[in-house]
Design an enzyme around this catalytic site. Sequence first.
Site, PDB file in Angstrom:
ATOM      1  N   TYR A 169      11.154 -35.031 -16.062  1.00 50.15           N
ATOM      2  CA  TYR A 169       9.695 -35.043 -16.142  1.00 50.15           C
ATOM      3  C   TYR A 169       9.081 -35.175 -14.757  1.00 50.15           C
ATOM      4  CZ  TYR A 169       9.819 -40.125 -15.411  1.00 50.15           C
ATOM      5  OH  TYR A 169      10.006 -41.362 -14.873  1.00 50.15           O
ATOM      6  N   LYS A 194       0.825  -1.206   0.000  1.00 50.20           N
ATOM      7  CA  LYS A 194       0.000   0.000   0.000  1.00 50.20           C
ATOM      8  C   LYS A 194       0.858   1.255   0.000  1.00 50.20           C
ATOM      9  CE  LYS A 194      -3.704  -0.278   2.378  1.00 50.20           C
ATOM     10  NZ  LYS A 194      -4.641  -0.397   3.517  1.00 50.20           N
ATOM     11  N   GLY A 233      -8.474  -6.774   4.841  1.00 48.03           N
ATOM     12  CA  GLY A 233      -9.278  -6.858   6.051  1.00 48.03           C
ATOM     13  C   GLY A 233      -8.660  -7.651   7.181  1.00 48.03           C
ATOM     14  N   CYS A 265       7.220 -39.485  -9.613  1.00 48.41           N
ATOM     15  CA  CYS A 265       5.883 -40.044  -9.839  1.00 48.41           C
ATOM     16  C   CYS A 265       4.998 -39.980  -8.603  1.00 48.41           C
ATOM     17  CB  CYS A 265       5.968 -41.479 -10.343  1.00 48.41           C
ATOM     18  SG  CYS A 265       6.827 -42.613  -9.242  1.00 48.41           S
ATOM     19  N   MET A 273      -5.753  -7.034   8.838  1.00 46.86           N
ATOM     20  CA  MET A 273      -5.110  -6.224   9.869  1.00 46.86           C
ATOM     21  C   MET A 273      -5.948  -4.965  10.104  1.00 46.86           C
ATOM     22  SD  MET A 273      -1.077  -6.823   9.025  1.00 46.86           S
ATOM     23  CE  MET A 273      -1.274  -6.441   7.293  1.00 46.86           C
ATOM     24  N   SER A 333      13.040 -42.716 -10.710  1.00 44.81           N
ATOM     25  CA  SER A 333      11.783 -41.998 -10.533  1.00 44.81           C
ATOM     26  C   SER A 333      11.562 -41.840  -9.037  1.00 44.81           C
ATOM     27  CB  SER A 333      10.610 -42.754 -11.163  1.00 44.81           C
ATOM     28  OG  SER A 333       9.411 -42.019 -10.989  1.00 44.81           O
ATOM     29  N   ARG A 363      -3.273   3.158   8.657  1.00 42.98           N
ATOM     30  CA  ARG A 363      -3.661   1.915   7.982  1.00 42.98           C
ATOM     31  C   ARG A 363      -2.476   0.972   7.855  1.00 42.98           C
ATOM     32  NH1 ARG A 363      -8.398   2.629   4.593  1.00 42.98           N
ATOM     33  NH2 ARG A 363      -9.108   4.783   4.585  1.00 42.98           N
ATOM     34  N   HIS A 421     -15.983  -7.205   1.848  1.00 47.62           N
ATOM     35  CA  HIS A 421     -15.016  -8.125   2.462  1.00 47.62           C
ATOM     36  C   HIS A 421     -15.234  -9.546   1.972  1.00 47.62           C
ATOM     37  CE1 HIS A 421     -13.840 -11.004   5.657  1.00 47.62           C
ATOM     38  NE2 HIS A 421     -12.769 -10.245   5.724  1.00 47.62           N
ATOM     39  N   ARG A 476      -3.715  -0.987  -6.104  1.00 48.12           N
ATOM     40  CA  ARG A 476      -2.892  -2.198  -6.077  1.00 48.12           C
ATOM     41  C   ARG A 476      -3.318  -3.057  -7.256  1.00 48.12           C
ATOM     42  NH1 ARG A 476      -5.864  -4.359  -0.591  1.00 48.12           N
ATOM     43  NH2 ARG A 476      -7.929  -4.650  -1.483  1.00 48.12           N
TER      44      ARG A 476
END
Length: 894
Positions: free
Chosen positions: A865, A22, A100, A845, A102, A777, A91, A451, A335
């Site tokens: 993979y 913020k 919401g 796997c 804090m 694997s 704030r 909220h 934001r």
Amino acid sequence: MVRHVYAFTEGGRDMADLLGGKGANLAEMTRMGLPVPPGFTVTTEACRAFLTTGAEPEGLSREISDHLTVLEQAAGRRLGQPDDPLLLSVRSGARFSMPGMMETILDVGLDDESVLGLAKSSGNERFAWDSYRRLVQMFGSTVMGVDSALFENVMARLKDARGSIDDLGLDAADLAALVEAYKELIRQETGQYFPQSPAEQLRRAVLGVFESWNGERARLYRRREHIPDDLGTAVNVQTMVFGNLGPDSGSGVAFTRDPATGRPGLYGDYLPNAQGEDVVAGIRNTVPLDELGRLNSDAFAQLRDHMRTLEAHYRDLCDIEFTIERGRLWMLQTRVGKRTAEAAFAIAAELVDEGLITAGEALARVSGDGLARLMFPRFDTSAVGEALAHGIPASPGAAVGAAVFDSAEAVRRAAAGEKVVLVRQETTPDDLPGMVAAQAVLTSRGGKTSHAAVVARGMGKVCVCGAEQIAVNPQERRFTVGGTVVEEGSVISVDGSEGAVYPGAASLVDSAVMRYFEAGERSAELVDAVARAMEQADGVRRLGVRANADTPEDAARARRFGAEGIGLCRTEHMFLGDRRQLVEAMILARTDADRERSLEALLPLQRRDFVGILEAMDGLPVTIRLLDPPLHEFLPDRTELAVRLAAAEAHGSPPSTHDAELLDAVNRMHEENPMLGLRGVRLGLVAPGLVAMQVRAIAEAVVERRRAGGDPRAEIMVPLIDTVEELRLVREEVGQVLAAVSKESGVVVDCPVGTMIELPRAALTAGRIAEEAQFFSFGTNDLTQTTWGFSRDDVEAAFFSAYLDKGIFKVSPFETIDRDGVGRLVEIAVAEGRAARPDLKIGVCGEHGGDPDSVHFFHGAGLEYVSCSPFRVPVARLEGGRAALTETEVSDSR
């Protein structure tokens, strides 16, 4: 000396670690020349120092005082000035958005004297007392620890006495009386008086916001969103502007695109004659943002221009808070906005088309978790009938559950395995545990920026807000719609995509995204955005994606979903059902001849299974794991057998010879800890003929497929290896069988032989094991169990929830790879295995292969993979592409 405070004119959005999201964005808007009320930010470093020592950092008070003086000089007013006071908002503002979670304290600087000056200077007595009651309420709750519900009860009694449905029905005298009632409540609850010193209010407000970082709801939210606990929050101190000065004032929240669907345009809520907290809290129903154009066309035009400027500057959906004070627009926050999974894909594609971001940046802005949510089923709208009510579609998806009316009940029922829908007039941050537990959230008040909507979207929960037809009665634990009463426990269905609520359990159908993966349908706009992201991911990813599949049907589905082979085919699943009797016969065999007959009966069945799977995956690798679990798992339950024999004896019937033999076998094979007993390679080495039968079935299936013109690529995987000698012995037997089948058939069968690395010793001796293994694997499920020393089946219900609550686990190690422990073993095994055999193929796997965060780890560890369940294949493909993005693309997407 460490600096703890920065003016908005000194920062920028690249300073979010220090100034919080913020504060960094307020500084950025200030630099851009947007109308931001002046202020300053107390850094996250100051918060961390305070939380560590329990005392404010040295010099902090002086720095705050110096910056306050600058604000006072610019405003021409002083904090607490009796005739015309400067008021401040205080704030929170963490590095990552925690809506919401804090605390906020508004109107800091008012006291019993200056409230009279504010009334006179503003010409609005009601506004002055309304501001003062807000300060006393917020300060009393946040800083002095008074339960916020007690303030709400006082307000509710006063509204009832005045016959008012909301706070606008209270006049100046009512609000003045409310301030006195609030102050007396604080004195009764704390033994202290509300402070009349504005300087003390500011100091304690800053520290109170610091302390809210460790509040219960903030900690719960961080655990849910995997936000580190040690970041701390910044605190933003800003000159107050007032939306509650009358009908020419108000506050709102706006989005540059629809955060639910991603559609372009201006979306949001506006509330005349209100401060910003009223909009988010949902205490009064807002009006759509377009209505502001009628109420104040000049301010609306300015807001629209600023929103376009911000979206172009941030190159993303922006979430904006604003206030209009007597017709003048002020920008209070921006934001990068939270959005649903649907909106994330749609916005990313549109921003590429608009030339604002690259395809790589677009890929960085979507996620595998979001893709998984889009694959969830939707309601069959042709079969649901009439809706009970309609509201605002705040977060899409379909959910069914029992209606509950408070957070605690939602948590209790969910813990017992019941699916629930949390129904509230409006949610508050205290409802977070219930929102986490619920399948969906339904409110009768609030809009897309309330909220409930913001938090639900962030968590991927279904949400419908502002369903005004619903009268929620939490005391009687019911809601009514017209003449229909829905009691607690009644099942309802919530459609967050359409904003509809239905009675009972509505039927579900596949989503459009699932149909795209299943059948290639690409008509819907959202599906096209998903398809583009998948094409980009497949184009850049290095990590292959295979599937865990045990049947031809699963293999075919996995291939449709984009699997590039099978990384785990579990042969034990082929021994279930009607074949269990053949396995029992093998186990009960008293002679070699009896055992061979049982194995011969199993051979053609296994061969047929392998033929089907190899056909479904023709031309792609199929890794077939030899039998892994202990044999007693294929026998009936020990207690069940004993009861059957005892019951027969009690009824004078002759006992079943077969049951008696089975019980004898179960007793003979009983192990205290079968997970660590006779299973995997150990079973293959001590049960004659078992390995040979399975390898022959594989080899003969390869022959059959080649004769049919196919391209079978079977790989044989030996489970639970502890030492290279075990693998060497099995390889010798495998080689003999392959040679025999090759000679008998005239078709050369040469299947690579490798092993699962699922024990710590195997990982630590991987260099030696690689001398005999053609591939590794990682079986991360068992590797996690044996590394941590616990059984998944036993401990997840026993203490995992407590460990998560206490912060011992950030996330279950069975859900996301434990990088420090299990991950370290993986890295050791990769390095030592490749050092011994440079061409060693390595994959994973375990179920971690479909977890987004784990996929990034495996990419970094250098695996070829990952393999996961068929339905997770698209997720792994997407995250494999995201893992391959350059650091620049990732950082630019934030």
